[in-house]
Design an enzyme around this catalytic site. Structure first.
Site, PDB file in Angstrom:
ATOM      1  N   ASP A  34      32.691 -19.847  25.603  1.00 33.94           N
ATOM      2  CA  ASP A  34      31.147 -18.944  25.755  1.00 33.94           C
ATOM      3  C   ASP A  34      30.220 -19.082  26.812  1.00 33.94           C
ATOM      4  OD1 ASP A  34      31.669 -17.076  23.081  1.00 33.94           O
ATOM      5  OD2 ASP A  34      30.681 -18.266  21.954  1.00 33.94           O
ATOM      6  N   TYR A  37      31.869 -17.869  30.362  1.00 34.48           N
ATOM      7  CA  TYR A  37      30.921 -15.901  29.968  1.00 34.48           C
ATOM      8  C   TYR A  37      29.597 -16.083  30.209  1.00 34.48           C
ATOM      9  CZ  TYR A  37      30.157 -11.083  28.492  1.00 34.48           C
ATOM     10  OH  TYR A  37      29.822 -10.886  28.579  1.00 34.48           O
ATOM     11  N   ASP A  38      28.900 -17.137  29.870  1.00 32.72           N
ATOM     12  CA  ASP A  38      26.943 -17.375  30.358  1.00 32.72           C
ATOM     13  C   ASP A  38      26.771 -17.396  31.827  1.00 32.72           C
ATOM     14  OD1 ASP A  38      26.746 -16.061  27.613  1.00 32.72           O
ATOM     15  OD2 ASP A  38      26.965 -18.640  26.991  1.00 32.72           O
ATOM     16  N   SER A  83      31.995  15.568   6.237  1.00 30.43           N
ATOM     17  CA  SER A  83      32.024  14.194   5.800  1.00 30.43           C
ATOM     18  C   SER A  83      33.272  14.790   5.218  1.00 30.43           C
ATOM     19  CB  SER A  83      30.921  14.866   5.739  1.00 30.43           C
ATOM     20  OG  SER A  83      30.980  15.648   4.524  1.00 30.43           O
ATOM     21  N   LEU A  84      33.748  13.595   4.444  1.00 29.49           N
ATOM     22  CA  LEU A  84      35.228  13.887   3.455  1.00 29.49           C
ATOM     23  C   LEU A  84      34.680  14.106   1.888  1.00 29.49           C
ATOM     24  CD1 LEU A  84      36.603  10.962   4.773  1.00 29.49           C
ATOM     25  CD2 LEU A  84      38.169  13.106   5.287  1.00 29.49           C
ATOM     26  N   GLU A 113      43.786   4.197   5.722  1.00 27.99           N
ATOM     27  CA  GLU A 113      42.680   3.218   6.580  1.00 27.99           C
ATOM     28  C   GLU A 113      41.486   3.269   5.499  1.00 27.99           C
ATOM     29  OE1 GLU A 113      43.149   6.137   9.814  1.00 27.99           O
ATOM     30  OE2 GLU A 113      40.864   5.938   9.524  1.00 27.99           O
ATOM     31  N   LYS A 115      37.812   2.290   4.319  1.00 28.10           N
ATOM     32  CA  LYS A 115      36.317   2.792   4.612  1.00 28.10           C
ATOM     33  C   LYS A 115      35.366   2.139   4.787  1.00 28.10           C
ATOM     34  CE  LYS A 115      34.179   7.068   2.771  1.00 28.10           C
ATOM     35  NZ  LYS A 115      33.122   6.012   2.402  1.00 28.10           N
ATOM     36  N   ASP A 117      31.788   0.682   5.332  1.00 29.75           N
ATOM     37  CA  ASP A 117      30.542   1.243   5.216  1.00 29.75           C
ATOM     38  C   ASP A 117      29.922   1.230   5.676  1.00 29.75           C
ATOM     39  OD1 ASP A 117      28.770   2.348   3.370  1.00 29.75           O
ATOM     40  OD2 ASP A 117      28.823  -0.170   1.856  1.00 29.75           O
ATOM     41  N   ARG A 136      26.550  10.980  13.466  1.00 23.45           N
ATOM     42  CA  ARG A 136      26.644  12.270  12.598  1.00 23.45           C
ATOM     43  C   ARG A 136      25.641  13.349  12.531  1.00 23.45           C
ATOM     44  NH1 ARG A 136      27.121  13.806   7.948  1.00 23.45           N
ATOM     45  NH2 ARG A 136      28.855  16.126   7.470  1.00 23.45           N
ATOM     46  N   GLU A 170      32.982   4.121  13.323  1.00 23.07           N
ATOM     47  CA  GLU A 170      32.029   3.842  12.346  1.00 23.07           C
ATOM     48  C   GLU A 170      31.178   2.398  13.372  1.00 23.07           C
ATOM     49  OE1 GLU A 170      30.670   5.270   8.822  1.00 23.07           O
ATOM     50  OE2 GLU A 170      32.319   5.522   9.455  1.00 23.07           O
ATOM     51  N   TYR A 222      38.065   6.054  14.441  1.00 25.58           N
ATOM     52  CA  TYR A 222      39.127   6.125  13.707  1.00 25.58           C
ATOM     53  C   TYR A 222      39.323   7.792  14.190  1.00 25.58           C
ATOM     54  CZ  TYR A 222      34.914   7.828  11.465  1.00 25.58           C
ATOM     55  OH  TYR A 222      33.597   8.365  11.157  1.00 25.58           O
ATOM     56  N   LYS A 286      44.674  10.915   5.023  1.00 26.54           N
ATOM     57  CA  LYS A 286      44.657  11.867   6.195  1.00 26.54           C
ATOM     58  C   LYS A 286      45.867  11.914   6.048  1.00 26.54           C
ATOM     59  CE  LYS A 286      40.832   9.590   8.802  1.00 26.54           C
ATOM     60  NZ  LYS A 286      40.294  10.091   9.708  1.00 26.54           N
ATOM     61  N   LYS A 310      37.293   6.499  -3.419  1.00 28.90           N
ATOM     62  CA  LYS A 310      36.621   5.779  -3.674  1.00 28.90           C
ATOM     63  C   LYS A 310      36.066   4.065  -4.832  1.00 28.90           C
ATOM     64  CE  LYS A 310      32.393   6.313  -1.097  1.00 28.90           C
ATOM     65  NZ  LYS A 310      31.107   7.094  -1.879  1.00 28.90           N
ATOM     66  N   CYS A 404       2.615  17.666 -18.931  1.00 28.26           N
ATOM     67  CA  CYS A 404       3.612  16.889 -17.054  1.00 28.26           C
ATOM     68  C   CYS A 404       1.895  15.649 -16.846  1.00 28.26           C
ATOM     69  CB  CYS A 404       2.880  17.221 -16.879  1.00 28.26           C
ATOM     70  SG  CYS A 404       3.400  18.104 -14.999  1.00 28.26           S
ATOM     71  N   CYS A 407       0.081  16.877 -13.932  1.00 36.19           N
ATOM     72  CA  CYS A 407      -0.853  17.732 -14.308  1.00 36.19           C
ATOM     73  C   CYS A 407      -1.861  18.380 -16.075  1.00 36.19           C
ATOM     74  CB  CYS A 407      -0.040  19.364 -13.735  1.00 36.19           C
ATOM     75  SG  CYS A 407       0.679  20.054 -14.311  1.00 36.19           S
ATOM     76  N   CYS A 422       7.781  20.683 -16.114  1.00 39.74           N
ATOM     77  CA  CYS A 422       6.787  21.200 -15.946  1.00 39.74           C
ATOM     78  C   CYS A 422       7.004  22.779 -15.165  1.00 39.74           C
ATOM     79  CB  CYS A 422       5.796  20.464 -15.916  1.00 39.74           C
ATOM     80  SG  CYS A 422       4.244  21.144 -15.030  1.00 39.74           S
ATOM     81  N   CYS A 427       1.086  22.693 -10.105  1.00 36.76           N
ATOM     82  CA  CYS A 427       0.778  21.170 -10.593  1.00 36.76           C
ATOM     83  C   CYS A 427       1.171  20.478  -9.059  1.00 36.76           C
ATOM     84  CB  CYS A 427       2.943  20.986 -11.098  1.00 36.76           C
ATOM     85  SG  CYS A 427       3.431  18.949 -11.614  1.00 36.76           S
TER      86      CYS A 427
END
Length: 668
Positions: A34, A37-38, A83-84, A113, A115, A117, A136, A170, A222, A286, A310, A404, A407, A422, A427
């Site tokens: 590092d 690099y710095d 979306s899937l 693949e 998924k 998060d 997206r 992602e 992806y 896929k 899922k 309600c 109201c 209601c 309301c």
């Protein structure tokens, strides 16, 4: 150092630093310490400070911008970011596999693949240079977050080849970064993020890129947005190409020859999931061959050639300390469980749905119970069941209120409905929730006008209906809590910008019962103006594919209401667009075509055309091609081995052509 020597050294340093960054952040195999690099980065900064004309967009010194942004511009995706569809069990996956086989035959393979998060992103490169990054959004329109994505070290500012390409993937926050960020938040007395996905999304939506830069985000790419002109015929080849360009691709992918191998991959990663340094919530499957993907096509929302499995919802135990009821925009009163905070599926949960009174009674859920909680599809927390053996005798049964809570009107249960409702149109809760719906992302998408701000405006009586949003004044907004000069200016600009939305956004925002985002788009594309839609008869509405009797009745009833028509006129007078801005109906451009305005269903195997090619030709000639046979179908084109769709068409007396008859009319 003269200009020539400075330019040569700066170019050398950029090349070295970008290579070292790629080794560290993408390959995870650093070749230098590092400190080295710095040292080189400091040297490059010194040269650029002395020679500002040498600064280039791909310089490592340019990852973090200077001044905070004033807001995020909208980006229209060249190709929609769909979306899937989800699968939750083996049966769902086998059903997906059956549909694939029915279209492409028995010779195919899948790419599996992990998924990730996180937040879906698009990266655009021109001549190899990173020029734009976006979210997206709703799949069609996202937000320009280029400045924040430039800070993500695994995103190269220049590719290994000078190509024009859009890469999709992602952006996520690794587990260690998430834990470190939440420790800092807790030390500062701030609310911690609920999960890494929220933390990543929140980081990318910071107006100050320096904040995004401090969050240690990462990426996996992806897909390629458009493969036209590329010598690539399969998804696996596309992944290899992205990696060759210098983008980070997840190594944990596998080509599977059949659904059995897919299930083995899922079982393997269900076990190995906790050991990963980042969160995953499932497996993406896929079809590998691009030509087969094209043959399978897409629905309005999802590709038919891919599905997301899922992981089963994680279940935990906590105490239910109370039950609150909330009135939604349609008047439905929903009970919500108040829980002792508990971690489930990577999120801290304090509230969970109880659906309705019948379910509470059926499961015998009581206030004070210890309950099992899960997140359905890893998204919505719900109470699964109580644990009666842990009861002390102090637990209390729950009864829904008779009136309600907002109201005071008497609650009713309509015929064939489980929920209490209601029915007071005035309301306050329904009006407030309707306002929140109107400004939401899939509706008018007014940035900065979320639930809290709407509630504040409503409480101060600055808005009473959606038209009032377009009458808000700067001086009124400045009086509100946490509303400064800049935020008010941004909000008013977002409100003004929303007036230009296409008609379907407004239709969905009006909250017409049974009309979701998809139906709103179908209606807008069909009628093209609010005036034509408002005058449509029930029969005209029912004749539109995907608009059923119940929805048609709801739409007609809405426009028969003078108050509703008055609101629409009010919005038009305030400058809100009432016209559809999407592609015009093909049948108008092809009035002489034998297919113009016809609803057509393709079934069986075609010999001379792929299913997708036939669909494209039909749509180009004004037809509406749907996937199921109904009384609204005008024509069925049946290829070899046509099955239940052909049988149903014959039962309904619908005209049926074989492929030869179709081709003859196509070329006549």
């Amino acid at each position: 150092m003269d200009n020539h020597a400075a330019a040569a050294r700066a170019a050398e340093l950029r090349k070295l630093l970008n290579q070292y960054s790629y080794e560290y952040y993408v390959l995870d195999r650093p070749s230098v310490p590092d400190a080295e690099y710095d040292r080189l980065l400091r040297e490059l900064q010194e040269i650029e400070n002395a020679h500002p004309e040498l600064i280039t967009p791909d310089s490592p010194t340019q990852r973090v911008g200077g001044e905070p942004l004033s807001g995020f511009a909208k980006v229209v995706h060249d190709t929609p970011m769909l979306s899937l569809a989800n699968a939750f069990n083996e049966a769902d996956l086998r059903d997906f596999d059956r549909r694939v086989r029915e279209t492409v035959g028995d010779r195919y393979e899948y790419v599996c693949e992990l998924k990730i998060d996180g937040l879906a992103i698009s990266l655009k490169y021109e001549n190899g240079l990173f020029v734009q990054g976006s979210t997206r959004g709703d799949g069609t329109i996202g937000e320009d977050i280029t400045a924040n994505l430039r800070t993500v070290r695994s995103i190269p500012l220049r590719l290994n080849e000078p190509v024009n390409i859009e890469a999709r993937g992602e952006c996520f926050m690794p587990k260690k970064s998430f834990e470190a960020l939440n420790r800092i938040k807790e030390e500062n007395g701030e609310e911690p993020f609920a999960n890494p996905r929220n933390a990543a999304a929140g980081s990318l939506r910071q107006l100050d890129p320096k904040i995004a830069a401090s969050r240690n985000l990462d990426t996996f790419m992806y897909a390629i947005g458009d493969t036209t002109g590329l010598d690539i015929s399969a998804h696996s080849e596309g992944l290899a190409y992205l990696e060759r360009l210098g983008l980070k691709v997840n190594k944990e992918t596998r080509i599977c020859r059949d659904i059995g191998e897919v299930l083995e991959f899922i079982a393997e990663w269900t076990e190995k999931r906790p050991a990963l340094p980042y969160e995953i919530d499932g497996i993406v499957i896929k079809v590998n061959d691009y030509a087969q993907e094209a043959a399978l096509g897409t629905t309005v929302k999802s590709p038919r050639w891919a599905i997301a499995y899922k992981f089963p919802a994680e279940e935990v135990v906590t105490k239910l300390t109370g039950i609150e009821v909330k009135v939604g925009r349609t008047g439905v009163v929903t009970p919500t469980a108040i829980l002792n905070p508990v971690r489930v599926a990577g999120t801290t949960v304090q509230r969970a749905t109880l659906h309705n009174e019948d379910l509470i009674r059926e499961k015998d859920i009581r206030i004070g119970d210890y309950v099992v909680v899960k997140k359905a599809g890893d998204i919505i927390p719900e109470v699964v069941r109580p644990i009666p053996e842990r009861r002390t005798g102090d637990e209390q049964a729950f009864s829904m209120p008779s009136h309600c809570p907002d109201c005071g009107s008497e609650l009713v249960r309509l015929e064939d409905e489980v929920a209490l409702r209601c029915i007071n149109p005035n309301c306050p809760a329904q009006i407030r929730e309707g306002l929140i719906h109107f400004v939401s992302r899939n509706a008018m998408n007014i940035e900065g006008l979320g639930g809290k701000v709407i509630s504040q405006l409503f409480a101060h009586e600055l808005i009473h209906n959606v038209a009032d949003i377009y009458r808000l004044k700067k001086e009124e907004l400045l009086q509100l809590e946490r509303m400064g000069e800049k935020s008010v200016s941004n909000l008013l600009a977002a409100i003004e910008a929303s007036k230009k939305n296409s008609l379907e956004k407004l239709l969905f925002g009006l909250g017409i019962r049974h009309v979701g985002a998809k139906a709103a788009k179908i209606l807008a594309a069909h009628f093209e103006t609010m005036e034509r839609l408002s005058k449509a008869t029930r029969e005209e509405l029912e004749a539109i594919p995907d608009i059923g009797e119940k929805m048609a009745d709801s739409i007609a009833t809405y426009f028969e209401n003078e108050e509703a028509l008055g609101l629409v006129r009010e919005l038009a007078a305030l400058g809100v667009n009432m016209v559809y801005k999407g592609p015009k109906r093909a049948e108008k451009r092809n009035a002489d075509s034998p297919f113009a305005g016809k609803t057509v269903v393709l079934t069986g195997k075609l010999v001379n055309l792929t299913r997708n090619e036939a669909k494209e030709k039909l749509e180009a000639l004004g037809a509406n091609v749907t996937g199921s046979v109904s009384k609204n179908t005008d024509l069925v084109i049946a290829g070899e081995d046509a099955g239940t769709k052909l049988t149903k068409a014959e039962q309904l007396g619908i005209e049926v052509w074989d492929e030869a008859a179709f081709l003859e009319r196509l070329h006549s």
